[in-house]
Write an enzyme that holds these catalytic residues in place. Structure first.
Site, short mmCIF file in Angstrom:
data_model
loop_
_atom_site.label_atom_id
_atom_site.label_comp_id
_atom_site.label_asym_id
_atom_site.label_seq_id
_atom_site.Cartn_x
_atom_site.Cartn_y
_atom_site.Cartn_z
N ARG A 132 0.79 -1.23 0.00
CA ARG A 132 0.00 0.00 0.00
C ARG A 132 0.82 1.28 0.00
O ARG A 132 0.32 2.35 -0.34
CB ARG A 132 -0.93 0.02 1.21
N GLU A 180 -4.04 -1.62 -1.54
CA GLU A 180 -4.46 -1.80 -0.15
C GLU A 180 -5.14 -3.18 -0.08
O GLU A 180 -6.28 -3.35 -0.49
CB GLU A 180 -5.42 -0.69 0.27
N TYR A 198 -4.40 -12.07 15.35
CA TYR A 198 -3.17 -12.40 14.61
C TYR A 198 -2.87 -13.89 14.73
O TYR A 198 -2.50 -14.55 13.74
CB TYR A 198 -2.01 -11.56 15.13
N ASN A 254 1.15 -7.82 13.33
CA ASN A 254 0.71 -8.28 14.64
C ASN A 254 0.12 -7.09 15.37
O ASN A 254 0.82 -6.29 15.99
CB ASN A 254 1.90 -8.86 15.41
#
Length: 261
Positions: free
Chosen positions: A39, A64, A155, A95
């Site tokens: 992105r 994106e 995550y 994360n």
């Protein structure tokens, strides 16, 4: 060893920094043409420029990946430029600390889009071209799926999903001669890791405590070492390896804790 990657067009998501950047440099050094999909155009172009100065070639596409339509558009742009895709490295993610406590449905789902959904979408949209080239897929994963970490439910769940998709795709894509493997990362110094470590009251002490429990040489894995394994898994040198979760983590996940200081 010649890995036979010369002029292979390989998509690397999140290749503009961190682990992805290391993968891009290794692939370019092997003569491949890594195409960064990320992105941040500034980050992407910085790596493309570095590769060029080193005598290699890399390209970039701004996308994106949390937006499904942009995953499709990114693949179309790569095919429009090169006419083919010879491999896919799903790497982008973060994360983001969406835990069970203090989390929410919205944050959890947002994290899945950041860390898992685009793995599926990139493979889905690239699949017709990977079938044509018998191009392998490498999914970058994290030990958090196996060890837990605390405070990062989304995550960890995403990485569990990455592992499961790796084995599912390895089965589904057998008829097309497409190999699918995952590289599982322990600890690697990246800009995001640097940001995270500095959220602690004593970053130096926290870092020391982490390095102490990494069995091999008490150090983090480098992005180049991760890139080397990715290059191998993309190459025909690993021609009978599929459905594997390969840990490049200095022994963190699997070696007996009794060997640690």
């Amino acid at each position: 060893m010649d890995l036979g990657l010369k002029d292979k067009v390989i998509i690397v998501t999140g290749g503009g920094k961190g682990i992805g950047e290391g993968i891009v440099h290794v692939l370019a050094n092997e003569g491949a043409i890594p195409v960064i999909v990320g992105r941040n155009e500034k980050d992407n172009l910085r790596v493309v420029t570095q590769v060029g100065k080193a005598g290699g070639r890399a390209e970039q596409v701004v996308a994106e990946l949390t937006q499904p339509e942009q995953c499709d558009a990114a693949v179309r742009q790569v095919v429009g430029q090169f006419g083919r895709i010879d491999g896919l490295v799903n790497n982008a993610g973060v994360n983001d600390g969406v835990g069970l406590e203090g989390g929410s449905y919205e944050r959890f789902m947002d994290s899945l889009h950041k860390n898992l959904v685009h793995y599926y979408l990139m493979a889905h949209h690239a699949l017709p071209y990977l079938k044509a080239s018998k191009g392998p897929i490498v999914n970058i994963g994290s030990r958090t799926a196996e060890t837990g970490q605390g405070g990062t439910s989304a995550y960890a769940a995403s990485n569990g999903g990455r592992n499961a998709l790796t084995r599912e795709w390895a089965v589904e894509l057998l008829p097309y001669g497409i190999r699918v493997n995952a590289l599982i990362v322990g600890d690697c110094w990246t800009p995001l890791y640097d940001y995270w470590i500095n959220t602690f009251p004593d970053p130096e002490e926290k870092l020391k405590s982490i390095l102490t429990v990494i069995p091999f040489e008490n150090r983090m894995t480098t992005a180049e070492e991760l890139g080397n394994m990715v290059a191998f898994l993309l190459s025909e040198r690993s021609s009978h390896t599929t459905g594997q979760l390969i840990h490049v983590d200095g022994g963190y996940v699997h070696l007996d804790r009794s060997i640690q200081p």
